[in-house]
Scaffold this active site. Structure first.
Site, mmCIF file in Angstrom:
data_model
loop_
_atom_site.group_PDB
_atom_site.id
_atom_site.type_symbol
_atom_site.label_atom_id
_atom_site.label_comp_id
_atom_site.label_asym_id
_atom_site.label_seq_id
_atom_site.Cartn_x
_atom_site.Cartn_y
_atom_site.Cartn_z
ATOM 1 N N THR A 18 8.303 -0.878 -4.473
ATOM 2 C CA THR A 18 8.999 -1.496 -3.340
ATOM 3 C C THR A 18 8.124 -1.455 -2.088
ATOM 4 O O THR A 18 7.913 -2.488 -1.417
ATOM 5 C CB THR A 18 10.324 -0.748 -3.059
ATOM 6 O OG1 THR A 18 11.040 -0.662 -4.288
ATOM 7 C CG2 THR A 18 11.156 -1.448 -2.019
ATOM 8 N N GLY A 62 4.858 -0.825 -1.918
ATOM 9 C CA GLY A 62 3.582 -1.515 -2.152
ATOM 10 C C GLY A 62 3.697 -3.020 -2.010
ATOM 11 O O GLY A 62 2.830 -3.674 -1.413
ATOM 12 N N GLU A 119 -1.535 0.813 -6.236
ATOM 13 C CA GLU A 119 -1.229 1.600 -7.449
ATOM 14 C C GLU A 119 0.234 1.989 -7.329
ATOM 15 O O GLU A 119 0.599 2.800 -6.479
ATOM 16 C CB GLU A 119 -2.097 2.859 -7.499
ATOM 17 C CG GLU A 119 -3.578 2.611 -7.629
ATOM 18 C CD GLU A 119 -3.995 2.146 -9.002
ATOM 19 O OE1 GLU A 119 -3.157 2.162 -9.919
ATOM 20 O OE2 GLU A 119 -5.150 1.745 -9.142
ATOM 21 N N GLY A 124 1.947 4.435 -4.297
ATOM 22 C CA GLY A 124 3.338 4.770 -4.017
ATOM 23 C C GLY A 124 4.253 3.864 -4.816
ATOM 24 O O GLY A 124 3.874 3.313 -5.857
ATOM 25 N N SER A 125 5.465 3.698 -4.330
ATOM 26 C CA SER A 125 6.466 2.945 -5.097
ATOM 27 C C SER A 125 6.169 1.444 -5.047
ATOM 28 O O SER A 125 5.513 0.943 -4.123
ATOM 29 C CB SER A 125 7.850 3.213 -4.524
ATOM 30 O OG SER A 125 7.908 2.715 -3.201
ATOM 31 N N CYS A 178 3.095 8.854 -12.121
ATOM 32 C CA CYS A 178 3.212 7.410 -12.346
ATOM 33 C C CYS A 178 3.003 7.094 -13.816
ATOM 34 O O CYS A 178 3.514 6.114 -14.333
ATOM 35 C CB CYS A 178 2.205 6.669 -11.490
ATOM 36 S SG CYS A 178 0.549 7.344 -11.652
HETATM 37 P P1 NAD Z 1 6.705 5.689 -1.365
HETATM 38 O O1 NAD Z 1 6.422 4.260 -1.617
HETATM 39 O O2 NAD Z 1 8.018 6.066 -0.807
HETATM 40 O O3 NAD Z 1 5.622 6.303 -0.346
HETATM 41 C C1 NAD Z 1 4.233 6.210 -0.602
HETATM 42 C C2 NAD Z 1 3.473 6.289 0.721
HETATM 43 O O4 NAD Z 1 3.776 5.129 1.493
HETATM 44 C C3 NAD Z 1 3.850 7.491 1.579
HETATM 45 O O5 NAD Z 1 2.698 7.987 2.221
HETATM 46 C C4 NAD Z 1 4.811 6.877 2.594
HETATM 47 O O6 NAD Z 1 4.883 7.586 3.812
HETATM 48 C C5 NAD Z 1 4.189 5.509 2.798
HETATM 49 N N1 NAD Z 1 5.106 4.479 3.300
HETATM 50 C C6 NAD Z 1 6.438 4.405 3.131
HETATM 51 N N2 NAD Z 1 6.920 3.269 3.704
HETATM 52 C C7 NAD Z 1 5.851 2.616 4.230
HETATM 53 C C8 NAD Z 1 5.690 1.387 4.932
HETATM 54 N N3 NAD Z 1 6.732 0.603 5.201
HETATM 55 N N4 NAD Z 1 4.447 1.010 5.304
HETATM 56 C C9 NAD Z 1 3.376 1.790 5.011
HETATM 57 N N5 NAD Z 1 3.460 2.972 4.360
HETATM 58 C C10 NAD Z 1 4.693 3.382 3.964
HETATM 59 O O7 NAD Z 1 6.426 6.450 -2.747
HETATM 60 P P2 NAD Z 1 6.692 7.988 -3.108
HETATM 61 O O8 NAD Z 1 8.130 8.187 -3.389
HETATM 62 O O9 NAD Z 1 6.035 8.872 -2.105
HETATM 63 O O10 NAD Z 1 5.870 8.152 -4.460
HETATM 64 C C11 NAD Z 1 6.415 7.911 -5.726
HETATM 65 C C12 NAD Z 1 5.950 6.577 -6.261
HETATM 66 O O11 NAD Z 1 4.539 6.549 -6.299
HETATM 67 C C13 NAD Z 1 6.411 6.320 -7.665
HETATM 68 O O12 NAD Z 1 6.872 4.996 -7.768
HETATM 69 C C14 NAD Z 1 5.145 6.494 -8.498
HETATM 70 O O13 NAD Z 1 5.133 5.775 -9.702
HETATM 71 C C15 NAD Z 1 4.112 6.007 -7.548
HETATM 72 N N6 NAD Z 1 2.787 6.509 -7.896
HETATM 73 C C16 NAD Z 1 1.908 5.635 -8.452
HETATM 74 C C17 NAD Z 1 0.650 6.071 -8.825
HETATM 75 C C18 NAD Z 1 -0.343 5.120 -9.456
HETATM 76 O O14 NAD Z 1 -1.516 5.439 -9.475
HETATM 77 N N7 NAD Z 1 0.081 3.976 -9.991
HETATM 78 C C19 NAD Z 1 0.274 7.414 -8.629
HETATM 79 C C20 NAD Z 1 1.207 8.269 -8.043
HETATM 80 C C21 NAD Z 1 2.462 7.812 -7.675
#
Ligand code: NAD
Length: 490
Positions: free
Chosen positions: A226, A228, A245, A223-224, A279
């Site tokens: 922030t 992560g 990631e 995920g993002s 990503c």
């Molecule tokens: P996000 O960080 O908002 O959410 C990702 C996941 O985390 C979701 O399942 C969300 O419900 C969960 N989440 C949110 N807040 C949380 C918390 N406080 N504690 C635990 N879990 C929580 O990201 P997004 O907007 O869904 O995805 C886009 C991002 O993901 C982009 O930054 C993209 O670059 C990244 N991404 C990275 C990869 C990689 O392999 N490097 C692959 C795909 C996407």
């Protein structure tokens, strides 16, 4: 639609739900999914911890056999599942089929790893003593993922975790929950025992409960940056293993000696495939000054011909919607920032013509005159927005590519073998493509990034097994006497 806990489909303890909406047509509600809380996570973690006591003892080749069957079922259900995925997250059917193919590849790789999972033996420094080391499962794994690869990204984590003897609590993104339920159906049909794999739906509250739960021993997150980093900070306090990631701001550098047609097709696919929501998407294009103007002219022509549309109902669509209204607002906000910082030469607005008005579509957007100080050069936008900058030399191009808080993917187009090898050595990223776009990872290669993208782990290939196992070292002394290492042998 429900959670999947201990082999049963169950509602959330909260009774609350959230809607899953088609981003190409917001009148199309796919279903209501449980908004789970810590109580639901605890039920799933309990089931996974119980199941772990027997699953870890199933021989790894037998665990692999189940995953191979899962790969076969993913292939059998590809048409249906790709439509489900396109409907809930918007990328075209060609792309969602590729997403499933990646899970199939990962399943078959994990299946064969069941017959490897090699340990290492070394000689002992003492006589009549044997040293060996092997991988142990970690226990219950908490898997939290984004929505842009609803099947592929979870598969990169879940399937290797399972073959190693771990059990799983999976929280998919709240924007792609339906695909996760099909994932559970497929693993169940493949023969996975109840409790080994569990799905809890929800958002941040549910994800945070996974991080907190004491029975969950390792957290695998995509995920993002922030989110992560916050998860990693908490895992640090809890002394919990965590693999991250996160975001990217990937650059494609094009030198004057490159094959221009190849470089053009590469950036079109890299920047606007998956509507720029990868990503590894190409979000910065760094062109050598000598080819800049001609390349940009061709790029505008080609990108303006890309067809936006609903991948489910329009087989000619090449670019789908962005995922939701929040992301639409964020992208349009960055487009406004870009208009103040640089020159918008294509797009720059929401697309509402014809039947696009009910979806969250953004026109493919290109900015030129982008400087390294600009926010659109430095910050992840995660949409169909490309920032073009100019370099004066190969070294300058690499310097610009490296001027970035992230380090996931990168690409250099050149016919000069010396430049190509320098790029492989000098570009600060987990992945470098030569004469290919920034996207295109394969299941059997390490995947991940440096700097703001990762925390030192790699998914994919053989490296993912380091996330989902711990090493055990064993010393067998058959001398019949007390032998003191470092003392009796010197
Ligand atoms: P996000 O960080 O908002 O959410 C990702 C996941 O985390 C979701 O399942 C969300 O419900 C969960 N989440 C949110 N807040 C949380 C918390 N406080 N504690 C635990 N879990 C929580 O990201 P997004 O907007 O869904 O995805 C886009 C991002 O993901 C982009 O930054 C993209 O670059 C990244 N991404 C990275 C990869 C990689 O392999 N490097 C692959 C795909 C996407």
């Amino acid at each position: 639609m429900k959670n999947y806990i201990n082999g049963q489909w169950v509602p959330s303890a909260t009774g609350r739900t959230f809607s899953n909406i088609n981003p190409a047509d917001n009148r199309d509600v796919i279903g209501l999914f449980p908004e789970s809380s810590a109580e639901d996570v605890a039920a799933a973690a309990h089931a996974a911890a119980e199941a772990y006591t027997s699953w870890r003892l199933v021989p790894a080749p037998k665990r692999g056999d189940i995953l191979r069957r899962a790969g076969d079922i993913f292939a059998r259900r590809m048409d249906e599942l790709s439509r489900i995925m396109t409907r809930e997250m918007g990328k075209t059917l060609v792309e969602t089929r590729g997403d499933i193919q990646e899970a199939i590849d990962t399943a078959y790789y994990a299946a064969t790893e069941g017959r490897r999972l090699f340990g290492i033996n070394t000689p002992s420094e003492l006589a009549n003593k044997m040293n060996l080391s092997f991988r142990m499962p970690v226990g219950v794994c908490g898997i939290i993922t984004a929505w842009n690869f609803p099947i592929a990204v979870p598969s990169w984590k879940i399937l290797p975790a399972l073959v190693c003897g771990n059990t799983v609590v999976f929280k998919p993104s709240e924007d792609s929950p339906h695909s996760a339920n099909i994932f559970a159906e497929i693993l169940e049909e493949a023969g996975l025992p109840p409790g080994v794999f569990n799905v809890v739906h929800g958002a941040a509250e549910c994800g945070a409960a996974i991080v907190e739960h004491p029975d969950i021993k390792v957290v695998g997150f995509t995920g993002s940056t922030t989110t992560g980093k916050a998860i990693a900070a908490r895992c640090g306090e809890l002394n919990k293993k965590v693999s991250l990631e996160m975001g990217g701001k990937n650059a494609q550098v094009v030198m004057p000696d490159a094959d221009m047609d190849l470089a053009l097709n590469g950036v079109l696919w890299g920047a606007f495939g998956t509507t720029g929501q990868r990503c590894t998407a190409t979000s910065r294009l760094i062109l050598h000054r000598d080819i800049h103007d001609a390349f940009v002219a061709r790029l505008i022509d080609a990108a303006s011909a890309l067809k936006l549309g609903n991948g489910l109902t329009d087989s000619t669509a090449q670019v789908g919607p962005v995922i939701n209204g929040k992301q639409l607002d964020k992208i349009l906000g960055y487009i406004d920032i870009g208009k103040a910082e640089a020159t918008c030469v294509l797009g720059g607005e929401r697309a509402t013509e014809c039947d696009l008005e009910h979806g969250t579509f953004v026109k493919p957007t290109i900015f030129t005159n982008v400087d390294r100080s600009h926010r659109i050069f430095r910050e992840e936008i995660f949409g169909p927005v490309l920032s073009v900058s100019t370099c004066d030399s190969f070294e300058h191009g690499i310097e610009l590519a490296n001027d970035c808080a992230y380090g996931l993917s990168s690409s250099v187009y050149t016919r000069d073998v010396t430049a190509a090898f320098r790029a492989m050595r000098d570009v600060e990223a987990g992945i470098t493509y030569i004469n290919a776009p920034t996207i295109g990872a394969e299941a059997h290669m390490p995947f991940g990034g440096i700097k703001g993208t990762g925390n030192g782990h790699r998914e994919g290939g053989w490296t993912v097994f380091d996330i989902f196992t711990e090493w055990k070292s064993v010393y067998v002394d058959y001398s019949g006497t007390l032998q003191r290492a470092q003392i009796d042998n010197y």
